[in-house]
Design a protein around this motif. Structure first.
Motif, mmCIF file in Angstrom:
data_model
loop_
_atom_site.group_PDB
_atom_site.id
_atom_site.type_symbol
_atom_site.label_atom_id
_atom_site.label_comp_id
_atom_site.label_asym_id
_atom_site.label_seq_id
_atom_site.Cartn_x
_atom_site.Cartn_y
_atom_site.Cartn_z
ATOM 1 N N MET A 1 -3.383 -8.186 2.943
ATOM 2 C CA MET A 1 -2.955 -6.809 3.169
ATOM 3 C C MET A 1 -3.672 -6.260 4.401
ATOM 4 O O MET A 1 -4.843 -6.576 4.629
ATOM 5 C CB MET A 1 -3.275 -5.947 1.956
ATOM 6 N N VAL A 2 -2.976 -5.452 5.164
ATOM 7 C CA VAL A 2 -3.519 -4.840 6.369
ATOM 8 C C VAL A 2 -3.291 -3.344 6.295
ATOM 9 O O VAL A 2 -2.202 -2.891 5.941
ATOM 10 C CB VAL A 2 -2.839 -5.404 7.630
ATOM 11 N N PHE B 1 -7.748 -2.499 9.303
ATOM 12 C CA PHE B 1 -8.521 -2.931 8.153
ATOM 13 C C PHE B 1 -7.759 -4.105 7.537
ATOM 14 O O PHE B 1 -6.718 -3.916 6.934
ATOM 15 C CB PHE B 1 -8.683 -1.801 7.145
ATOM 16 N N VAL B 2 -8.292 -5.319 7.729
ATOM 17 C CA VAL B 2 -7.611 -6.507 7.255
ATOM 18 C C VAL B 2 -8.324 -7.001 6.011
ATOM 19 O O VAL B 2 -9.497 -7.377 6.059
ATOM 20 C CB VAL B 2 -7.606 -7.617 8.318
ATOM 21 N N TYR B 3 -7.635 -7.000 4.884
ATOM 22 C CA TYR B 3 -8.261 -7.331 3.616
ATOM 23 C C TYR B 3 -8.066 -8.795 3.226
ATOM 24 O O TYR B 3 -8.915 -9.398 2.588
ATOM 25 C CB TYR B 3 -7.709 -6.431 2.516
ATOM 26 N N THR B 4 -6.921 -9.371 3.578
ATOM 27 C CA THR B 4 -6.675 -10.755 3.211
ATOM 28 C C THR B 4 -6.203 -11.559 4.401
ATOM 29 O O THR B 4 -6.929 -12.370 4.938
ATOM 30 C CB THR B 4 -5.639 -10.852 2.077
ATOM 31 N N SER C 1 -14.156 -6.786 18.458
ATOM 32 C CA SER C 1 -15.463 -6.480 17.869
ATOM 33 C C SER C 1 -15.406 -5.229 17.006
ATOM 34 O O SER C 1 -16.158 -5.083 16.042
ATOM 35 C CB SER C 1 -16.506 -6.312 18.970
ATOM 36 N N LYS C 2 -14.476 -4.308 17.356
ATOM 37 C CA LYS C 2 -14.354 -3.062 16.603
ATOM 38 C C LYS C 2 -13.089 -3.033 15.745
ATOM 39 O O LYS C 2 -12.876 -2.079 15.004
ATOM 40 C CB LYS C 2 -14.324 -1.872 17.563
ATOM 41 N N ASN C 3 -12.254 -4.063 15.872
ATOM 42 C CA ASN C 3 -10.963 -4.082 15.166
ATOM 43 C C ASN C 3 -10.132 -2.844 15.489
ATOM 44 O O ASN C 3 -9.585 -2.186 14.591
ATOM 45 C CB ASN C 3 -11.165 -4.193 13.656
ATOM 46 N N TYR D 1 10.338 -6.230 15.070
ATOM 47 C CA TYR D 1 9.836 -5.839 13.755
ATOM 48 C C TYR D 1 8.564 -6.594 13.421
ATOM 49 O O TYR D 1 8.483 -7.801 13.626
ATOM 50 C CB TYR D 1 10.885 -6.137 12.679
ATOM 51 N N PHE D 2 7.572 -5.856 12.926
ATOM 52 C CA PHE D 2 6.354 -6.467 12.395
ATOM 53 C C PHE D 2 6.234 -6.075 10.931
ATOM 54 O O PHE D 2 6.853 -5.122 10.468
ATOM 55 C CB PHE D 2 5.120 -5.990 13.171
ATOM 56 N N GLY D 3 5.383 -6.760 10.196
ATOM 57 C CA GLY D 3 5.352 -6.590 8.748
ATOM 58 C C GLY D 3 4.556 -5.421 8.216
ATOM 59 O O GLY D 3 4.842 -4.911 7.132
ATOM 60 N N PHE D 4 3.514 -4.995 8.918
ATOM 61 C CA PHE D 4 2.675 -3.899 8.436
ATOM 62 C C PHE D 4 2.697 -2.753 9.446
ATOM 63 O O PHE D 4 2.683 -2.989 10.652
ATOM 64 C CB PHE D 4 1.234 -4.371 8.214
ATOM 65 N N TRP D 5 2.690 -1.529 8.912
ATOM 66 C CA TRP D 5 2.832 -0.348 9.760
ATOM 67 C C TRP D 5 1.810 0.715 9.405
ATOM 68 O O TRP D 5 1.427 0.858 8.249
ATOM 69 C CB TRP D 5 4.241 0.251 9.585
ATOM 70 N N GLY D 6 1.400 1.466 10.423
ATOM 71 C CA GLY D 6 0.589 2.640 10.198
ATOM 72 C C GLY D 6 1.458 3.842 9.884
ATOM 73 O O GLY D 6 2.688 3.728 9.806
ATOM 74 N N GLN D 7 0.833 4.994 9.743
ATOM 75 C CA GLN D 7 1.574 6.191 9.354
ATOM 76 C C GLN D 7 2.191 6.905 10.549
ATOM 77 O O GLN D 7 3.037 7.786 10.380
ATOM 78 C CB GLN D 7 0.653 7.159 8.593
ATOM 79 N N GLY D 8 1.771 6.556 11.750
ATOM 80 C CA GLY D 8 2.346 7.150 12.945
ATOM 81 C C GLY D 8 1.550 8.323 13.475
ATOM 82 O O GLY D 8 0.847 9.014 12.739
ATOM 83 N N THR D 9 1.655 8.527 14.783
ATOM 84 C CA THR D 9 1.015 9.663 15.432
ATOM 85 C C THR D 9 1.995 10.229 16.471
ATOM 86 O O THR D 9 2.638 9.490 17.196
ATOM 87 C CB THR D 9 -0.326 9.251 16.082
#
Length: 125
Positions: free
Chosen positions: A1-2, A25-28, A75-77, A111-119
């Motif tokens: 999950m990202v 934030f990459v969890y897996t 280094s900071k992701n 298309y990518f699989g994970f998305w942020g909430q947008g700004t």
């Protein structure tokens, strides 16, 4: 999950600059590539730029070539999008995205699989 969290949007006059940031934030899984997409009101989503997380190769949409620069600070992701010489046509919600499952998606800006909430980015003339 990202998990992806964008920041840096705002309002600017035409010709100005903004820098968007995306904390990752990459969890897996690890990401094959990351990128920025945008969607203006009443328009389809448009791929802006992407970067390969291993080799650093970049891809840009035709409308932003020469004006926008994507970069990744491992280094900071944090993923960045430096936007210069902004135009009113750049007004849109900008989304950070990551692809962790299908590497061939990194070959295009569709298309990518994970998305942020947008700004929101608003450019006035």
């Amino acid at each position: 999950m990202v998990r992806l969290v964008e920041s840096g949007g705002g309002s600017v006059q035409a010709g100005g600059s903004l820098r968007l940031s995306c904390a990752t934030f990459v969890y897996t899984e690890t990401s094959y590539c990351m990128g920025w997409f945008r969607q203006a009101t009443g328009k389809e989503r448009e791929g802006v730029a992407s970067i390969n997380t291993s080799g650093g190769d970049t891809l840009y949409g035709d409308s932003v070539k020469g004006r926008f620069t994507i970069s990744l600070d491992k280094s900071k992701n944090i993923l960045y999008l430096q936007m210069n010489d902004l135009e009113p046509e750049d007004t849109a919600i900008y989304y950070c995205a990551a692809e962790t499952e299908t590497p061939r998606r990194c070959l295009t800006l569709e298309y990518f699989g994970f998305w942020g909430q947008g700004t929101q980015v608003t450019v006035s003339s």
